[in-house]
Scaffold this active site. Structure first.
Site, PDB file in Angstrom:
ATOM      1  N   TYR A  26       0.801  -1.229   0.000  1.00  0.00           N
ATOM      2  CA  TYR A  26       0.000   0.000   0.000  1.00  0.00           C
ATOM      3  C   TYR A  26       0.834   1.280   0.000  1.00  0.00           C
ATOM      4  CZ  TYR A  26      -3.680  -3.332   1.081  1.00  0.00           C
ATOM      5  OH  TYR A  26      -4.546  -4.396   1.025  1.00  0.00           O
ATOM      6  N   HIS A 103      -8.898   1.729  -5.681  1.00  0.00           N
ATOM      7  CA  HIS A 103      -8.104   0.747  -4.941  1.00  0.00           C
ATOM      8  C   HIS A 103      -6.629   1.056  -5.153  1.00  0.00           C
ATOM      9  CE1 HIS A 103     -11.585  -1.485  -3.818  1.00  0.00           C
ATOM     10  NE2 HIS A 103     -11.995  -1.415  -5.060  1.00  0.00           N
TER      11      HIS A 103
HETATM   12  O1  CA2 Z   1      -6.026  -1.847  -2.667  1.00  0.00           O
HETATM   13  C1  CA2 Z   1      -6.877  -1.301  -1.966  1.00  0.00           C
HETATM   14  O2  CA2 Z   1      -6.974  -0.093  -1.848  1.00  0.00           O
HETATM   15  C2  CA2 Z   1      -7.833  -2.165  -1.128  1.00  0.00           C
HETATM   16  O3  CA2 Z   1      -9.117  -1.561  -1.171  1.00  0.00           O
HETATM   17  C3  CA2 Z   1      -7.286  -2.167   0.276  1.00  0.00           C
HETATM   18  C4  CA2 Z   1      -8.050  -3.095   1.201  1.00  0.00           C
HETATM   19  C5  CA2 Z   1      -8.176  -4.484   0.609  1.00  0.00           C
HETATM   20  O4  CA2 Z   1      -8.992  -5.304   1.452  1.00  0.00           O
HETATM   21  C6  CA2 Z   1      -8.776  -4.438  -0.769  1.00  0.00           C
HETATM   22  O5  CA2 Z   1      -8.828  -5.744  -1.280  1.00  0.00           O
HETATM   23  C7  CA2 Z   1      -7.944  -3.566  -1.683  1.00  0.00           C
HETATM   24  C8  CA2 Z   1      -7.321  -3.214   2.536  1.00  0.00           C
HETATM   25  C9  CA2 Z   1      -7.261  -1.938   3.286  1.00  0.00           C
HETATM   26  C10 CA2 Z   1      -6.351  -2.133   4.433  1.00  0.00           C
HETATM   27  O6  CA2 Z   1      -5.332  -1.189   4.319  1.00  0.00           O
HETATM   28  C11 CA2 Z   1      -4.184  -1.419   4.989  1.00  0.00           C
HETATM   29  C12 CA2 Z   1      -3.221  -0.465   4.851  1.00  0.00           C
HETATM   30  C13 CA2 Z   1      -2.014  -0.628   5.473  1.00  0.00           C
HETATM   31  C14 CA2 Z   1      -1.768  -1.754   6.245  1.00  0.00           C
HETATM   32  C15 CA2 Z   1      -2.755  -2.706   6.384  1.00  0.00           C
HETATM   33  C16 CA2 Z   1      -3.968  -2.539   5.771  1.00  0.00           C
END
Ligand code: CA2
Length: 158
Positions: A26, A103
């Site tokens: 991310y 996303h």
């Molecule tokens: O890629 C994306 O933006 C997502 O929406 C992020 C979600 C995931 O479940 C989707 O499949 C794709 C996860 C958000 C959690 O974000 C975090 C950021 C940093 C560390 C852990 C989680």
């Protein structure tokens, strides 16, 4: 249309961890950086942004309902709710505002459970896998739709 144009930026569960965990997926930018990027991008076009992040589905739904009163569109990264939530989809569909789905990661190349989005067909703009910068494109593309420059159809994922 409200004047000036106001957007609602919605970040779903766990996105408060941006920049703190999993930078390989991310990136290193924080949620505050994302909110600032969207605010600055909208401001270039004279638009305002109200931001919300919550780990609670009902809080997100209440914010989406409230947007019906004073926002012209919604930029949303629903996080994991993308793949599970009929109620979030119903809220977005119910307010009938133009929606940009963002996303950070390329969900299409990740685990199969991330390939389906309940939000996809209620959104007119889709930005996937462009990192945090994708929020800026989503904001610009949504403002284009709001300002009538495009119907968003060419940005739809089949
Ligand atoms: O890629 C994306 O933006 C997502 O929406 C992020 C979600 C995931 O479940 C989707 O499949 C794709 C996860 C958000 C959690 O974000 C975090 C950021 C940093 C560390 C852990 C989680």
């Amino acid at each position: 249309m409200p004047s000036p144009v106001r957007l609602l930026l919605v970040n779903g569960p766990n996105l408060n961890l941006l920049g703190i965990r999993e930078p390989d997926i991310y990136g290193r930018e924080s949620l505050a950086d994302v909110e600032e990027l969207v605010r600055e991008t909208a401001l270039e076009r004279g638009a305002e942004v109200r931001s919300i992040q919550s780990n609670h589905e009902g809080v997100l739904i209440d914010a989406i309902h409230a947007a019906r009163i004073d926002c012209a569109g919604i930029v949303i990264n629903p996080g994991g709710l993308t793949h599970t939530s009929v109620v979030l989809r119903d809220a977005l569909s119910g307010v009938a505002l133009p929606v940009a789905e963002v996303h950070i990661s390329d969900v299409s190349t990740r685990e199969p459970f991330r390939h389906h989005s309940f939000i996809r067909d209620v959104a007119v703009v889709h930005v996937v896998g462009e990192g945090v910068a994708g929020y800026a494109r989503a904001t610009r593309d949504l403002l284009d739709v709001i300002e009538g420059r495009t119907d968003g159809a060419e940005r739809a994922i089949p």
